[in-house]
Design a protein around this motif. Structure first.
Motif, PDB file in Angstrom:
ATOM      1  N   ARG A  84      -5.809  -4.197  12.319  1.00 45.59           N
ATOM      2  CA  ARG A  84      -5.986  -5.120  11.195  1.00 45.59           C
ATOM      3  C   ARG A  84      -6.544  -6.451  11.678  1.00 45.59           C
ATOM      4  NH1 ARG A  84      -5.565  -1.194   8.909  1.00 45.59           N
ATOM      5  NH2 ARG A  84      -4.318  -0.595   7.099  1.00 45.59           N
ATOM      6  N   ARG A 131       1.126   6.877   6.032  1.00 45.92           N
ATOM      7  CA  ARG A 131       0.573   6.943   4.677  1.00 45.92           C
ATOM      8  C   ARG A 131      -0.212   8.247   4.497  1.00 45.92           C
ATOM      9  NH1 ARG A 131      -0.447   0.687   4.704  1.00 45.92           N
ATOM     10  NH2 ARG A 131       1.744   0.172   4.842  1.00 45.92           N
ATOM     11  N   THR A 183       8.670  -6.098   4.410  1.00 47.15           N
ATOM     12  CA  THR A 183       8.280  -4.714   4.710  1.00 47.15           C
ATOM     13  C   THR A 183       6.808  -4.583   5.073  1.00 47.15           C
ATOM     14  OG1 THR A 183       7.903  -4.211   2.390  1.00 47.15           O
ATOM     15  CG2 THR A 183      10.102  -3.743   3.249  1.00 47.15           C
ATOM     16  N   PHE A 184       6.065  -5.681   5.169  1.00 51.12           N
ATOM     17  CA  PHE A 184       4.702  -5.612   5.711  1.00 51.12           C
ATOM     18  C   PHE A 184       4.815  -5.635   7.239  1.00 51.12           C
ATOM     19  CE2 PHE A 184       4.186  -7.146   1.437  1.00 51.12           C
ATOM     20  CZ  PHE A 184       3.105  -6.406   0.979  1.00 51.12           C
ATOM     21  N   VAL A 185       3.816  -5.052   7.905  1.00 48.87           N
ATOM     22  CA  VAL A 185       4.053  -4.699   9.303  1.00 48.87           C
ATOM     23  C   VAL A 185       4.319  -5.909  10.216  1.00 48.87           C
ATOM     24  CG1 VAL A 185       1.640  -4.563  10.149  1.00 48.87           C
ATOM     25  CG2 VAL A 185       3.380  -3.028  11.056  1.00 48.87           C
ATOM     26  N   SER A 194      -3.366   1.848  14.047  1.00 49.14           N
ATOM     27  CA  SER A 194      -4.302   1.234  13.095  1.00 49.14           C
ATOM     28  C   SER A 194      -4.517  -0.222  13.485  1.00 49.14           C
ATOM     29  CB  SER A 194      -3.806   1.370  11.658  1.00 49.14           C
ATOM     30  OG  SER A 194      -2.597   0.704  11.501  1.00 49.14           O
ATOM     31  N   ASN A 208      -6.000  -9.002   5.640  1.00 45.40           N
ATOM     32  CA  ASN A 208      -4.546  -9.203   5.720  1.00 45.40           C
ATOM     33  C   ASN A 208      -4.222 -10.620   6.184  1.00 45.40           C
ATOM     34  OD1 ASN A 208      -5.161  -6.363   5.851  1.00 45.40           O
ATOM     35  ND2 ASN A 208      -3.007  -6.018   6.308  1.00 45.40           N
ATOM     36  N   ILE A 256      -1.508  -2.402  15.803  1.00 47.83           N
ATOM     37  CA  ILE A 256      -0.088  -2.662  15.544  1.00 47.83           C
ATOM     38  C   ILE A 256       0.654  -2.694  16.887  1.00 47.83           C
ATOM     39  CG2 ILE A 256       1.960  -1.894  14.256  1.00 47.83           C
ATOM     40  CD1 ILE A 256      -0.693  -2.405  12.545  1.00 47.83           C
ATOM     41  N   LYS A 271       7.799  -7.246   9.547  1.00 49.57           N
ATOM     42  CA  LYS A 271       8.788  -6.267   9.999  1.00 49.57           C
ATOM     43  C   LYS A 271       8.949  -6.385  11.513  1.00 49.57           C
ATOM     44  CE  LYS A 271       9.535  -1.286  10.189  1.00 49.57           C
ATOM     45  NZ  LYS A 271       9.286   0.015   9.556  1.00 49.57           N
ATOM     46  N   VAL A 297       0.823  -1.215   0.000  1.00 47.05           N
ATOM     47  CA  VAL A 297       0.000   0.000   0.000  1.00 47.05           C
ATOM     48  C   VAL A 297       0.857   1.265   0.000  1.00 47.05           C
ATOM     49  CG1 VAL A 297      -1.620   1.341   1.404  1.00 47.05           C
ATOM     50  CG2 VAL A 297      -1.993  -1.115   1.072  1.00 47.05           C
ATOM     51  N   GLU A 350      -8.527  -3.891   1.581  1.00 48.95           N
ATOM     52  CA  GLU A 350      -8.179  -2.474   1.386  1.00 48.95           C
ATOM     53  C   GLU A 350      -9.281  -1.752   0.598  1.00 48.95           C
ATOM     54  OE1 GLU A 350      -5.425  -0.555   2.455  1.00 48.95           O
ATOM     55  OE2 GLU A 350      -5.083  -2.267   3.747  1.00 48.95           O
ATOM     56  N   MET A 383       8.769   2.457  13.499  1.00 50.86           N
ATOM     57  CA  MET A 383       7.472   2.064  12.955  1.00 50.86           C
ATOM     58  C   MET A 383       6.675   3.288  12.515  1.00 50.86           C
ATOM     59  SD  MET A 383       7.595  -1.237  13.465  1.00 50.86           S
ATOM     60  CE  MET A 383       5.947  -1.516  12.844  1.00 50.86           C
ATOM     61  N   GLY A 384       5.578   3.038  11.782  1.00 49.19           N
ATOM     62  CA  GLY A 384       4.653   4.109  11.393  1.00 49.19           C
ATOM     63  C   GLY A 384       3.502   4.202  12.391  1.00 49.19           C
ATOM     64  N   ASN A 385       2.277   4.187  11.884  1.00 47.02           N
ATOM     65  CA  ASN A 385       1.079   4.361  12.706  1.00 47.02           C
ATOM     66  C   ASN A 385       0.832   3.135  13.590  1.00 47.02           C
ATOM     67  OD1 ASN A 385      -1.465   4.779  13.695  1.00 47.02           O
ATOM     68  ND2 ASN A 385      -2.488   4.860  11.689  1.00 47.02           N
ATOM     69  N   GLU A 430      -4.790   6.903   5.462  1.00 46.40           N
ATOM     70  CA  GLU A 430      -4.643   5.643   6.209  1.00 46.40           C
ATOM     71  C   GLU A 430      -5.962   4.875   6.238  1.00 46.40           C
ATOM     72  OE1 GLU A 430      -3.251   2.994   7.240  1.00 46.40           O
ATOM     73  OE2 GLU A 430      -1.941   3.664   8.878  1.00 46.40           O
TER      74      GLU A 430
HETATM   75  P1  GDP Z   1      -1.731  -3.077   4.564  1.00 49.29           P
HETATM   76  O1  GDP Z   1      -2.893  -3.224   5.491  1.00 49.29           O
HETATM   77  O2  GDP Z   1      -1.919  -3.810   3.280  1.00 49.29           O
HETATM   78  O3  GDP Z   1      -1.312  -1.674   4.359  1.00 49.29           O
HETATM   79  O4  GDP Z   1      -0.521  -3.916   5.276  1.00 49.29           O
HETATM   80  P2  GDP Z   1       0.786  -3.432   6.059  1.00 49.29           P
HETATM   81  O5  GDP Z   1       1.261  -4.607   6.811  1.00 49.29           O
HETATM   82  O6  GDP Z   1       1.756  -2.772   5.119  1.00 49.29           O
HETATM   83  O7  GDP Z   1       0.265  -2.309   7.054  1.00 49.29           O
HETATM   84  C1  GDP Z   1      -0.734  -2.577   8.025  1.00 49.29           C
HETATM   85  C2  GDP Z   1      -0.899  -1.378   8.933  1.00 49.29           C
HETATM   86  O8  GDP Z   1       0.288  -1.208   9.699  1.00 49.29           O
HETATM   87  C3  GDP Z   1      -1.119  -0.047   8.201  1.00 49.29           C
HETATM   88  O9  GDP Z   1      -2.142   0.665   8.876  1.00 49.29           O
HETATM   89  C4  GDP Z   1       0.211   0.690   8.372  1.00 49.29           C
HETATM   90  O10 GDP Z   1       0.099   2.110   8.403  1.00 49.29           O
HETATM   91  C5  GDP Z   1       0.625   0.169   9.748  1.00 49.29           C
HETATM   92  N1  GDP Z   1       2.061   0.317  10.014  1.00 49.29           N
HETATM   93  C6  GDP Z   1       2.622   0.907  11.105  1.00 49.29           C
HETATM   94  N2  GDP Z   1       3.940   0.905  11.003  1.00 49.29           N
HETATM   95  C7  GDP Z   1       4.256   0.285   9.846  1.00 49.29           C
HETATM   96  C8  GDP Z   1       5.495  -0.008   9.207  1.00 49.29           C
HETATM   97  O11 GDP Z   1       6.556   0.319   9.701  1.00 49.29           O
HETATM   98  N3  GDP Z   1       5.433  -0.666   8.002  1.00 49.29           N
HETATM   99  C9  GDP Z   1       4.228  -1.038   7.458  1.00 49.29           C
HETATM  100  N4  GDP Z   1       4.231  -1.713   6.278  1.00 49.29           N
HETATM  101  N5  GDP Z   1       3.040  -0.746   8.021  1.00 49.29           N
HETATM  102  C10 GDP Z   1       3.055  -0.097   9.208  1.00 49.29           C
END
Ligand code: GDP
Ligand code: NAP
Length: 383
Positions: A225, A324, A195-197, A223, A186, A259, A200, A92, A135, A218-220, A327
């Motif tokens: 899942r 992102r 690189t998926f959360v 969120s 997911n 997360i 990672k 994404v 998504e 990390m990012g958000n 989000e």
């Molecule tokens: P997605 O649901 O297909 O986008 O799968 P991801 O595994 O890439 O991301 C899942 C959620 O984790 C999203 O809301 C991302 O913003 C959040 N997230 C938080 N930190 C990270 C990070 O460091 N890497 C990724 N890939 N996602 C992250």
């Protein structure tokens, strides 16, 4: 006669599990792989067979979702009973950087497959599975999400997948094709892209407890899942194509987790309690305590002395570079239709998925420790 399946994206997480599953069922599996300057077949190397062998049950073809003639030629040569269209630029965040390519590969790529089947006169023979995604729900219009929930895509990836979803429905209705969408939430595994959360996190946690890495950015963290195991989800793909009538199905677990909680859960599996303090970009996770017996049992006594010194230290930080532009805050699926109509029943829950992933990454990273101690240091991964 063995059934013939064609898998686009066979070198990916789902492609690898599905190929293995179909071969065990007696299928001859053809797969499309991209040319790359390095080998990119690591996930299916255990299934690979020498092209000089007779009666192979795994046959690879070079191809690309952006090349119509190539796809048409392969489908015409293979004449598959079933096509699993799994190939896609599937990240994404990266789709915001490569929106046009994502639309081409993920959106128009699906059209290319459908149109090839139609033009080749395979409409009555070939069943098609399209890898649709949760998504599509994006800014969710209903909780939990089900087949009838309206879509609101929030990324170039999701918008491209929305085209793919509807062109699949359209070819089914216009030409009577057996074409179906699996709207998969997911799904993760030890084979998940790094690189998926979840992956990672499990890689970073393994490296942190082994002393190979200090912290992870990390990012958000907020969120949420609905995470399942890829091994369960590829079985749903197969079941969807075994139905007399094509249709669209949500595949999910019905449980959602943040997360932040997934990070805590992963450390906890190894006896490490991580707590979070601060807010937004200043939020950080630190080691609150260690259960020494559990740590010694899961990680190894030889790593305990070094790790104990790290109690109180920060192991998770936030880097806004991973945010992102738009989000998807919450995903949670209602899988009633898949359970009742397909008889699909997942074996894994999040707990057993997490154990599977962290166990696998610990084993992988221990090999790295071994290499380091032998005088060879692999890069620090912060991706
Ligand atoms: P997605 O649901 O297909 O986008 O799968 P991801 O595994 O890439 O991301 C899942 C959620 O984790 C999203 O809301 C991302 O913003 C959040 N997230 C938080 N930190 C990270 C990070 O460091 N890497 C990724 N890939 N996602 C992250
Ligand atoms: P993945 O691990 O990223 O695998 C994607 C596959 O597509 C790889 O084999 C990749 O090849 C191939 N590919 C990418 N671009 C291509 C192109 N232009 N031409 C030909 N092949 C190309 O993804 P996954 O997790 O297995 O997911 C499988 C499918 O389900 C994807 O369509 C994804 O979008 C969708 N999906 C995934 C999830 C999930 O949580 N995993 C959820 C819903 C939907 P390389 O190996 O060469 O990169």
């Amino acid at each position: 006669m063995a059934k013939i399946a064609l898998i686009t994206g066979i070198t990916g997480q789902d492609g690898a599990y599905l190929a293995e599953f179909l071969i065990k069922k007696g299928y001859v599996v053809h797969g499309i792989k991209r040319r790359s300057s390095l080998f990119n077949t690591e996930r299916i190397d255990h299934l690979y067979q020498d092209p000089h062998l007779e009666n192979r049950n795994l046959i690879l073809h070079y191809g690309d979702m952006t090349d119509s003639m190539n796809l048409t030629r392969i489908i015409g040569d293979v004449k598959p009973d079933e096509i699993y269209n799994l190939a896609a630029m599937s990240h994404v965040k990266v789709s915001f950087d490569t929106p046009e390519y994502t639309a081409n590969a993920d959106g128009i790529g699906t059209l290319r497959v459908l149109e090839a089947v139609r033009l080749l006169g395979l409409t009555d023979k070939t069943r098609i599975y399209q890898a649709s995604t949760s998504e599509l729900y994006g800014l969710v219009q209903e909780v939990p999400q089900k087949e009838t929930t309206p879509f609101y895509p929030r990324s170039p990836y999701a918008v491209a997948k929305m085209y793919a979803y509807w062109i699949t429905v359209n070819y089914r209705e216009a030409y009577g094709m057996h074409a179906s969408n699996g709207i998969l939430f997911n799904h993760e595994s030890p084979l998940r892209g790094e690189t998926f959360v979840t992956r990672k996190v499990t890689r970073a946690v393994a490296r942190i407890v082994l002393g190979l890495q200090k912290e992870v950015f990390m990012g958000n963290l907020s969120s949420k899942r609905d995470w399942g195991h890829a091994k369960d989800y590829i079985k749903a793909m197969y079941l969807i194509l075994q139905q007399d009538t094509p249709d669209d199905y949500v595949i999910s677990t019905g449980v959602t987790t943040s997360i932040r909680d997934f990070i805590k859960m992963t450390f906890a599996k190894l006896g490490v309690t991580v707590e979070f303090r601060g807010e937004d970009e200043s939020e950080e996770g630190f080691i609150a305590s260690v259960d020494e017996t559990l740590f010694a049992q899961k990680v190894g006594l030889e790593y305990l002395a070094g790790f104990k010194d790290r109690v109180g230290m920060t192991v998770v930080k936030v880097d806004p570079a991973y945010f992102r532009p738009t989000e998807v805050d919450l995903l949670i699926g209602d899988n009633t239709k898949a359970r009742t109509k397909l008889g699909w029943n997942p074996e894994y829950d999040l707990d057993s998925l997490c154990v599977d992933m962290i166990t696998s990454d610990l084993t992988l990273m221990k090999k790295e420790t071994f290499l380091r101690d032998g005088g060879y240091r692999i890069n620090n991964y912060f991706e």
